[in-house]
Design a protein around this motif. Structure first.
Motif, PDB file in Angstrom:
ATOM      1  N   ALA A   1       1.627  14.601  -8.581  1.00 13.60           N
ATOM      2  CA  ALA A   1       2.625  15.670  -8.672  1.00 13.60           C
ATOM      3  C   ALA A   1       2.997  15.949 -10.125  1.00 13.60           C
ATOM      4  O   ALA A   1       3.135  17.107 -10.528  1.00 13.60           O
ATOM      5  N   ALA A   2       3.143  14.904 -10.926  1.00 14.58           N
ATOM      6  CA  ALA A   2       3.478  15.083 -12.344  1.00 14.58           C
ATOM      7  C   ALA A   2       2.367  15.824 -13.076  1.00 14.58           C
ATOM      8  O   ALA A   2       2.628  16.722 -13.884  1.00 14.58           O
ATOM      9  N   ASN A   3       1.110  15.494 -12.773  1.00 16.64           N
ATOM     10  CA  ASN A   3      -0.023  16.184 -13.417  1.00 16.64           C
ATOM     11  C   ASN A   3      -0.096  17.639 -12.979  1.00 16.64           C
ATOM     12  O   ASN A   3      -0.393  18.522 -13.779  1.00 16.64           O
ATOM     13  N   LYS A   4       0.152  17.902 -11.689  1.00 18.45           N
ATOM     14  CA  LYS A   4       0.140  19.282 -11.197  1.00 18.45           C
ATOM     15  C   LYS A   4       1.248  20.097 -11.846  1.00 18.45           C
ATOM     16  O   LYS A   4       1.058  21.256 -12.189  1.00 18.45           O
ATOM     17  N   LEU A   5       2.414  19.488 -12.031  1.00 18.83           N
ATOM     18  CA  LEU A   5       3.520  20.175 -12.687  1.00 18.83           C
ATOM     19  C   LEU A   5       3.146  20.511 -14.131  1.00 18.83           C
ATOM     20  O   LEU A   5       3.383  21.627 -14.591  1.00 18.83           O
ATOM     21  N   LYS A   6       2.514  19.578 -14.837  1.00 18.68           N
ATOM     22  CA  LYS A   6       2.077  19.825 -16.217  1.00 18.68           C
ATOM     23  C   LYS A   6       1.067  20.971 -16.257  1.00 18.68           C
ATOM     24  O   LYS A   6       1.128  21.829 -17.121  1.00 18.68           O
TER      25      LYS A   6
ATOM     26  N   LEU B   1       0.866   9.479  -5.603  1.00 17.72           N
ATOM     27  CA  LEU B   1       1.359  10.830  -5.296  1.00 17.72           C
ATOM     28  C   LEU B   1       2.300  11.317  -6.396  1.00 17.72           C
ATOM     29  O   LEU B   1       2.282  12.495  -6.750  1.00 17.72           O
ATOM     30  N   GLY B   2       3.119  10.422  -6.940  1.00 16.45           N
ATOM     31  CA  GLY B   2       3.996  10.779  -8.047  1.00 16.45           C
ATOM     32  C   GLY B   2       3.212  11.189  -9.278  1.00 16.45           C
ATOM     33  O   GLY B   2       3.538  12.184  -9.942  1.00 16.45           O
ATOM     34  N   LEU B   3       2.155  10.430  -9.595  1.00 16.52           N
ATOM     35  CA  LEU B   3       1.303  10.783 -10.738  1.00 16.52           C
ATOM     36  C   LEU B   3       0.608  12.113 -10.512  1.00 16.52           C
ATOM     37  O   LEU B   3       0.510  12.939 -11.425  1.00 16.52           O
TER      38      LEU B   3
ATOM     39  N   MET C   1       0.822  -1.207   0.000  1.00 13.69           N
ATOM     40  CA  MET C   1       0.000   0.000   0.000  1.00 13.69           C
ATOM     41  C   MET C   1       0.858   1.260   0.000  1.00 13.69           C
ATOM     42  O   MET C   1       0.498   2.263  -0.633  1.00 13.69           O
ATOM     43  N   LYS C   2       1.990   1.234   0.670  1.00 11.62           N
ATOM     44  CA  LYS C   2       2.884   2.400   0.642  1.00 11.62           C
ATOM     45  C   LYS C   2       3.433   2.625  -0.766  1.00 11.62           C
ATOM     46  O   LYS C   2       3.572   3.772  -1.206  1.00 11.62           O
ATOM     47  N   ARG C   3       3.739   1.544  -1.479  1.00 15.83           N
ATOM     48  CA  ARG C   3       4.188   1.687  -2.876  1.00 15.83           C
ATOM     49  C   ARG C   3       3.081   2.265  -3.743  1.00 15.83           C
ATOM     50  O   ARG C   3       3.323   3.131  -4.581  1.00 15.83           O
ATOM     51  N   GLN C   4       1.859   1.789  -3.546  1.00 11.30           N
ATOM     52  CA  GLN C   4       0.723   2.302  -4.318  1.00 11.30           C
ATOM     53  C   GLN C   4       0.517   3.786  -4.041  1.00 11.30           C
ATOM     54  O   GLN C   4       0.291   4.574  -4.954  1.00 11.30           O
TER      55      GLN C   4
END
Length: 189
Positions: A173-178, A169-171, A161-164
């Motif tokens: 953050a990437a969308n927010k950056l875009k 969170l990575g996805l 669950m921590k990996r998920q």
């Protein structure tokens, strides 16, 4: 290293799974809020048998028993939400159509999220005509990863669950950056 869906399928394929009765892992307590109109607006979540929003119906003040957080709630029936389970991080009031599950053993938030999802996978067994009564709850079992000694593999569940969570969170953050870069580009025009 986890690259995608196939990695998850491979890891799950080699796990040992075992059936556990929910009441062997959790202490169950029924919610006690049954007069919704008497509740006043407040700051404490009211968990109801909803099929979305983590079961939150409103934020209220009540004179009845407040349930401690860090538990799982299970919808006994409701608006299409029968059989759904949610992790609840904070104290709450709980309506009478919901059961609170307190772990009998020390387990983490991540592990409870995994178990809540495992419980929710069985929601097809329940509906308005077939709610989760106390006797049905006491007979309900779920499949969980197991260690070689037959106990639940809580460490695997937590790590998974921590990996998920990290991936999501990575996805995010990437969308927010875009989005930010797109806004900056449009401002420059």
């Amino acid at each position: 290293k986890w690259g995608g869906v196939d990695d998850v399928k491979d890891e799950f394929k080699y796990l040992k799974w075992k059936s556990y009765r929910i009441t062997d892992l959790f202490i169950d307590k029924r919610g006690n809020q049954n007069n919704m109109k008497a509740l006043k607006n407040g700051n404490t979540p009211l968990v109801s048998a909803k099929n979305d929003g983590n079961g939150y119906k409103a934020f209220v003040h009540s004179m009845s028993q407040e349930f401690k957080g860090n538990c799982i709630t299970l919808n006994n029936d409701g608006d299409g939400g029968a059989g759904l389970a949610y992790y609840q991080p904070c104290n709450m009031f709980v309506d009478s159509h919901v059961t609170v599950l307190y772990p009998k053993f020390q387990i983490s938030k991540s592990t409870m999220l995994f178990i809540a999802k495992s419980i929710s996978k069985q929601r097809v067994l329940f509906g308005h005509g077939h709610s989760i009564s106390n006797s049905r709850l006491h007979g309900l079992s779920i499949l969980l990863p197991a260690k070689s000694d037959g106990t639940p593999d809580y460490a695997f569940m937590e790590k998974y669950m921590k990996r998920q969570e990290s991936k999501l969170l990575g996805l995010y953050a990437a969308n927010k950056l875009k989005e930010y870069q797109s806004e900056e580009d449009s401002r420059m025009l």
